[in-house]
Design a protein around this motif. Structure first.
Motif, PDB file in Angstrom:
ATOM      1  N   ILE A   5      35.072  51.308  60.929  1.00 63.49           N
ATOM      2  CA  ILE A   5      36.184  50.360  60.981  1.00 63.49           C
ATOM      3  C   ILE A   5      36.100  49.403  59.781  1.00 63.49           C
ATOM      4  O   ILE A   5      35.015  48.957  59.406  1.00 63.49           O
ATOM      5  CB  ILE A   5      36.223  49.590  62.327  1.00 63.49           C
ATOM      6  CG1 ILE A   5      37.553  48.828  62.465  1.00 63.49           C
ATOM      7  CG2 ILE A   5      35.047  48.632  62.492  1.00 63.49           C
ATOM      8  CD1 ILE A   5      37.853  48.370  63.893  1.00 63.49           C
ATOM      9  N   LYS A  15      43.661  42.191  59.697  1.00 61.20           N
ATOM     10  CA  LYS A  15      44.108  43.579  59.623  1.00 61.20           C
ATOM     11  C   LYS A  15      42.899  44.477  59.847  1.00 61.20           C
ATOM     12  O   LYS A  15      41.778  44.091  59.526  1.00 61.20           O
ATOM     13  CB  LYS A  15      44.685  43.886  58.235  1.00 61.20           C
ATOM     14  CG  LYS A  15      45.910  43.058  57.872  1.00 61.20           C
ATOM     15  CD  LYS A  15      46.445  43.454  56.497  1.00 61.20           C
ATOM     16  CE  LYS A  15      47.518  42.473  56.054  1.00 61.20           C
ATOM     17  NZ  LYS A  15      47.927  42.617  54.676  1.00 61.20           N
ATOM     18  N   LYS A  17      41.601  48.899  59.955  1.00 66.33           N
ATOM     19  CA  LYS A  17      41.863  50.336  59.979  1.00 66.33           C
ATOM     20  C   LYS A  17      40.628  51.012  60.533  1.00 66.33           C
ATOM     21  O   LYS A  17      39.502  50.664  60.142  1.00 66.33           O
ATOM     22  CB  LYS A  17      42.138  50.877  58.563  1.00 66.33           C
ATOM     23  CG  LYS A  17      43.584  50.764  58.129  1.00 66.33           C
ATOM     24  CD  LYS A  17      43.855  51.479  56.819  1.00 66.33           C
ATOM     25  CE  LYS A  17      45.225  51.077  56.288  1.00 66.33           C
ATOM     26  NZ  LYS A  17      45.438  51.499  54.893  1.00 66.33           N
ATOM     27  N   PHE A  19      38.755  54.583  60.837  1.00 71.16           N
ATOM     28  CA  PHE A  19      38.730  55.896  60.171  1.00 71.16           C
ATOM     29  C   PHE A  19      37.838  56.865  60.922  1.00 71.16           C
ATOM     30  O   PHE A  19      36.750  56.489  61.371  1.00 71.16           O
ATOM     31  CB  PHE A  19      38.159  55.765  58.748  1.00 71.16           C
ATOM     32  CG  PHE A  19      38.962  54.907  57.808  1.00 71.16           C
ATOM     33  CD1 PHE A  19      39.832  55.488  56.893  1.00 71.16           C
ATOM     34  CD2 PHE A  19      38.828  53.517  57.809  1.00 71.16           C
ATOM     35  CE1 PHE A  19      40.559  54.701  55.998  1.00 71.16           C
ATOM     36  CE2 PHE A  19      39.552  52.723  56.921  1.00 71.16           C
ATOM     37  CZ  PHE A  19      40.421  53.317  56.015  1.00 71.16           C
ATOM     38  N   GLU A  24      37.933  60.642  56.702  1.00 71.71           N
ATOM     39  CA  GLU A  24      38.652  59.435  56.269  1.00 71.71           C
ATOM     40  C   GLU A  24      40.077  59.396  56.818  1.00 71.71           C
ATOM     41  O   GLU A  24      40.919  58.658  56.304  1.00 71.71           O
ATOM     42  CB  GLU A  24      38.659  59.277  54.735  1.00 71.71           C
ATOM     43  CG  GLU A  24      37.270  59.082  54.157  1.00 71.71           C
ATOM     44  CD  GLU A  24      37.266  58.862  52.641  1.00 71.71           C
ATOM     45  OE1 GLU A  24      38.322  58.993  52.006  1.00 71.71           O
ATOM     46  OE2 GLU A  24      36.177  58.562  52.111  1.00 71.71           O
ATOM     47  N   VAL A  26      42.907  58.081  59.118  1.00 73.84           N
ATOM     48  CA  VAL A  26      43.092  56.806  59.820  1.00 73.84           C
ATOM     49  C   VAL A  26      43.533  57.122  61.255  1.00 73.84           C
ATOM     50  O   VAL A  26      44.588  57.710  61.466  1.00 73.84           O
ATOM     51  CB  VAL A  26      44.150  55.941  59.108  1.00 73.84           C
ATOM     52  CG1 VAL A  26      44.402  54.653  59.883  1.00 73.84           C
ATOM     53  CG2 VAL A  26      43.703  55.631  57.681  1.00 73.84           C
ATOM     54  N   GLU A  29      45.357  51.652  63.249  1.00 71.68           N
ATOM     55  CA  GLU A  29      45.420  50.540  62.302  1.00 71.68           C
ATOM     56  C   GLU A  29      46.319  49.463  62.879  1.00 71.68           C
ATOM     57  O   GLU A  29      47.166  49.732  63.739  1.00 71.68           O
ATOM     58  CB  GLU A  29      45.946  50.991  60.937  1.00 71.68           C
ATOM     59  CG  GLU A  29      47.359  51.523  60.934  1.00 71.68           C
ATOM     60  CD  GLU A  29      47.767  52.008  59.549  1.00 71.68           C
ATOM     61  OE1 GLU A  29      47.729  51.205  58.607  1.00 71.68           O
ATOM     62  OE2 GLU A  29      48.126  53.206  59.437  1.00 71.68           O
ATOM     63  N   THR A  31      47.670  44.970  62.642  1.00 70.53           N
ATOM     64  CA  THR A  31      47.672  43.632  62.046  1.00 70.53           C
ATOM     65  C   THR A  31      47.927  42.606  63.133  1.00 70.53           C
ATOM     66  O   THR A  31      48.795  42.797  63.985  1.00 70.53           O
ATOM     67  CB  THR A  31      48.838  43.490  61.031  1.00 70.53           C
ATOM     68  OG1 THR A  31      48.832  44.615  60.171  1.00 70.53           O
ATOM     69  CG2 THR A  31      48.705  42.230  60.214  1.00 70.53           C
ATOM     70  N   LYS A  45      48.959  50.586  65.610  1.00 71.13           N
ATOM     71  CA  LYS A  45      49.419  51.985  65.640  1.00 71.13           C
ATOM     72  C   LYS A  45      48.204  52.858  65.913  1.00 71.13           C
ATOM     73  O   LYS A  45      47.141  52.640  65.313  1.00 71.13           O
ATOM     74  CB  LYS A  45      50.027  52.387  64.281  1.00 71.13           C
ATOM     75  CG  LYS A  45      51.384  51.768  64.023  1.00 71.13           C
ATOM     76  CD  LYS A  45      52.085  52.490  62.885  1.00 71.13           C
ATOM     77  CE  LYS A  45      51.572  52.034  61.537  1.00 71.13           C
ATOM     78  NZ  LYS A  45      52.236  52.590  60.382  1.00 71.13           N
ATOM     79  N   TYR A  46      48.354  53.844  66.800  1.00 71.07           N
ATOM     80  CA  TYR A  46      47.195  54.683  67.123  1.00 71.07           C
ATOM     81  C   TYR A  46      47.661  56.023  67.665  1.00 71.07           C
ATOM     82  O   TYR A  46      48.859  56.224  67.914  1.00 71.07           O
ATOM     83  CB  TYR A  46      46.285  53.952  68.120  1.00 71.07           C
ATOM     84  CG  TYR A  46      46.935  53.671  69.453  1.00 71.07           C
ATOM     85  CD1 TYR A  46      47.876  52.658  69.585  1.00 71.07           C
ATOM     86  CD2 TYR A  46      46.613  54.422  70.586  1.00 71.07           C
ATOM     87  CE1 TYR A  46      48.483  52.388  70.802  1.00 71.07           C
ATOM     88  CE2 TYR A  46      47.213  54.167  71.809  1.00 71.07           C
ATOM     89  CZ  TYR A  46      48.156  53.143  71.905  1.00 71.07           C
ATOM     90  OH  TYR A  46      48.765  52.894  73.102  1.00 71.07           O
ATOM     91  N   ASN A 382      44.949  49.737  49.025  1.00 73.71           N
ATOM     92  CA  ASN A 382      44.235  50.208  50.208  1.00 73.71           C
ATOM     93  C   ASN A 382      42.830  49.626  50.190  1.00 73.71           C
ATOM     94  O   ASN A 382      41.853  50.308  49.885  1.00 73.71           O
ATOM     95  CB  ASN A 382      44.222  51.741  50.250  1.00 73.71           C
ATOM     96  CG  ASN A 382      43.908  52.258  51.643  1.00 73.71           C
ATOM     97  OD1 ASN A 382      43.320  51.534  52.453  1.00 73.71           O
ATOM     98  ND2 ASN A 382      44.279  53.486  51.924  1.00 73.71           N
ATOM     99  N   GLU A 384      41.137  48.702  52.615  1.00 73.36           N
ATOM    100  CA  GLU A 384      40.297  49.232  53.695  1.00 73.36           C
ATOM    101  C   GLU A 384      39.603  50.539  53.283  1.00 73.36           C
ATOM    102  O   GLU A 384      38.431  50.753  53.604  1.00 73.36           O
ATOM    103  CB  GLU A 384      41.147  49.460  54.961  1.00 73.36           C
ATOM    104  CG  GLU A 384      41.663  48.173  55.601  1.00 73.36           C
ATOM    105  CD  GLU A 384      42.867  47.571  54.885  1.00 73.36           C
ATOM    106  OE1 GLU A 384      43.481  48.276  54.034  1.00 73.36           O
ATOM    107  OE2 GLU A 384      43.209  46.402  55.142  1.00 73.36           O
TER     108      GLU A 384
END
Ligand SMILES: Nc1ncnc2c1ncn2[C@@H]1O[C@H](COP(=O)(O)OP(=O)(O)O)[C@@H](O)[C@H]1O
Ligand SMILES: CC(=O)OP(=O)(O)O
Ligand SMILES: [Mg+2]
Length: 400
Positions: A5, A15, A17, A19, A24, A26, A29, A31, A45-46, A382, A384
């Protein structure tokens, strides 16, 4: 399968993400925005296209981190925290001490705590995140990735202020810059897009989000940057003033009868686009109002664009040319009109974009016309992913 993470605590946001490693990919992720305000907003979002959204107040970064940790389990993103075997935290101020990302231990935490006075809006929040994750993931490989590391070795000629030299020696008074992880990431991508080694390139990366900074990158190294001793300096930002004559600050402080801390707070929170427009810190609102003929919004927009152009021009001169300029972060990635306004004003340098190619957001794209002397690239940042790459590098270095 193990997960990593990356946690990115901004001044008013958190924020993250998550992984799947080593692919890698995602897997989640999100916010959390408007931390510390009356009403906050969380968006995660998942899975395959699932979304969780909630309006609720987050009193501070501690509340936001706890919420995130709860949601990871409650939404079934992970069954148990043990699935997360590595965690990376963005930390804004690493001073001259952290020249690279660091594996987190008690000493590193103590040092970050000491450095908090260099980034009071950021480092304390990031420390809260580090400690909260340490509690629930005591065995995870944890790394701190500093915004300042990328800038730490910039030439002294650019890093120092023209003030008594002992201020630097005694108090670390110098330009530290910020957003280094983002500038580093987009520079690497720019080299790939241009098909040339980074060491042969002169780039100007414009990270323009709520916080914003511009960096001159020569041979892959930070050569100069617009943020200063703190992330308050440089170009006009959402609520931050950018460069101001310090004697003006002392003058107004006297008039207002407030403390120096209160002055810094006004320059951080009530200035920039918000201060000039008296309307909003958000570029979307500024553009819409300017379009409707609001003079204050138009002035804020003109100043914003002008400050960016001023730094790009200065950096082209400082580096003796540039191969490409790069737009990134919230405004740079999404605002077609701001990209047009900035590049139009830079036409003298042979910077020229194709207006059709400019009609996009959030994608990697070369926006330049064929005859442009200096390329204009759009590269979504990016931070993250960069954090994950640093974790993997440090793991290898430590034989883990
Ligand atoms: N379509 C858009 N047009 C103009 N500005 C935008 C757009 N989308 C987002 N932004 C701006 O991006 C900013 C957030 O950028 P971001 O890089 O996420 O900021 P930070 O990490 O500094 O909090 C917001 O202040 C908003 O004004
Ligand atoms: C350093 C800084 O300005 O960070 P952010 O843009 O995330 O607030
Ligand atoms: Mg940011």
């Amino acid at each position: 399968m193990s997960k990593t993470i990356a946690v990115n605590a901004g001044s008013s946001t958190l924020k993250f993400k998550l992984f799947d490693m080593p692919s890698e990919d995602v897997v989640a992720e999100g916010t959390i925005e408007r931390i510390g305000e009356k009403m906050g907003h969380a968006k995660i979002k998942y899975g395959d296209g699932q979304k969780h959204e909630e309006e609720k107040p987050f009193a501070d970064h501690g509340a936001a981190v706890n919420y995130l940790l709860d949601q990871l389990i409650d939404l079934g993103i992970v069954k148990s925290y043990d699935e997360i075997t590595a965690v990376g935290h963005r930390v804004v101020a690493g001073g001259e001490f952290f020249k690279d990302s660091a594996v987190i231990n008690d000493d590193v935490i103590k040092k970050i705590d000491e450095l908090s006075e260099y980034a009071p809006l950021h480092d304390p929040a990031e420390l809260i995140g580090i400690k909260a994750f340490r509690k629930v993931l005591p065995n995870a490989f944890a790394v701190a990735v500093f915004d300042t590391s990328f800038h730490v070795n910039m030439p002294k000629m650019n890093a120092l202020y023209s003030v008594p030299y002992e201020w630097y020696e005694k108090y670390g008074a110098r330009k530290y810059g910020a957003h280094g992880t983002s500038h580093r990431y987009v520079a690497g991508r720019a080299a790939k897009m241009l098909g040339k080694p980074l060491k042969d390139l002169k780039l100007i990366t414009m990270h323009i989000g709520a916080g914003a900074s511009i960096t001159a990158i020569k041979g892959g190294k930070s050569y100069d940057t617009s943020m200063g001793f703190s992330p308050l300096a440089g170009i006009t930002m959402a609520t931050r003033s950018g460069d101001v004559d310090p004697s003006l600050v002392a003058f107004v402080q006297e008039k207002l009868g407030v403390s120096s801390q209160e002055m810094i707070s006004i320059l951080n929170h009530k200035s920039g686009l918000l201060g000039i427009s008296q309307l909003s810190p958000d570029m979307r609102d500024i553009l819409a109002a300017a379009d409707k003929g609001n003079d204050q919004a138009q002035l804020a927009l003109d100043m914003y664009v002008n400050r960016i152009v001023r730094y790009v021009g200065a950096y082209i001169a400082e580096m003796g040319g540039a191969d490409a300029i790069v737009f990134t972060a919230g405004v740079g990635e999404n605002s077609i009109p701001v990209r047009k306004l900035v590049t139009d004003k830079l036409a003298y340098f042979g910077i020229k974009i194709d207006q059709e190619k400019n009609k996009c957001h959030g994608v990697e794209r070369d926006l330049s016309t064929d005859d442009a002397k200096i390329k204009t690239l759009l590269i979504p940042t990016n931070e993250e992913l960069m954090i994950v790459h640093d974790i993997e590098r440090l793991k290898k270095e430590q034989g883990k």
